[in-house]
Design a protein around this motif. Structure first.
Motif: not given
Length: 121
Positions: A75-80, A83-86, A60-66, A53-55
């Motif tokens: 990135a945390i804002g995009a994840i939030v 998540t709210l949109a989903a 979905a937030s297009n987070f690329d740590p590299s 689920l976290v993955g």
């Protein structure tokens, strides 16, 4: 009783004390790895489901740590936001299948509870 015999006096002896219950045997402490990772099969299944689920949320937030321009707060804002949109999408679109499934599952569940009632404590 004859008058020639002296009266019998029983000595005052305290009643015997009840035997003390056996002391519980103290088990040795579990090893640190057993305490850290000692969960059951159901715990591992829930942990894997949470990882998936976290993955999904991270992907979905297009987070690329590299990426050289990694911005953790963004990135945390995009994840939030994702998540709210989903969650909003799920509330809008999943109530129909949930209601259709409940129309089948709930009567079967109630019937099962009624049938198994005499066997429950």
């Amino acid at each position: 009783m004859n008058e020639s015999e002296p009266p019998v006096v029983e000595p005052l002896v305290p009643p015997p004390e009840p035997a003390a219950p056996p002391k519980p045997v103290k088990e040795p402490p579990r090893p640190i790895l057993k305490r850290l990772f000692g969960i059951g099969v159901w715990g591992w299944i829930k942990l894997i489901a949470l990882c998936i689920l976290v993955g999904f949320v991270v992907l979905a937030s297009n987070f690329d740590p590299s990426s050289p321009d990694v911005d953790i707060p963004a990135a945390i804002g995009a994840i939030v936001r994702q998540t709210l949109a989903a969650a909003g999408w799920a509330l809008q679109n999943f109530w129909k299948p949930a209601l259709a499934g409940a129309g089948i599952v709930l009567p079967v569940w109630i019937l099962w509870r009624l049938v198994s009632l005499p066997f429950r404590k």
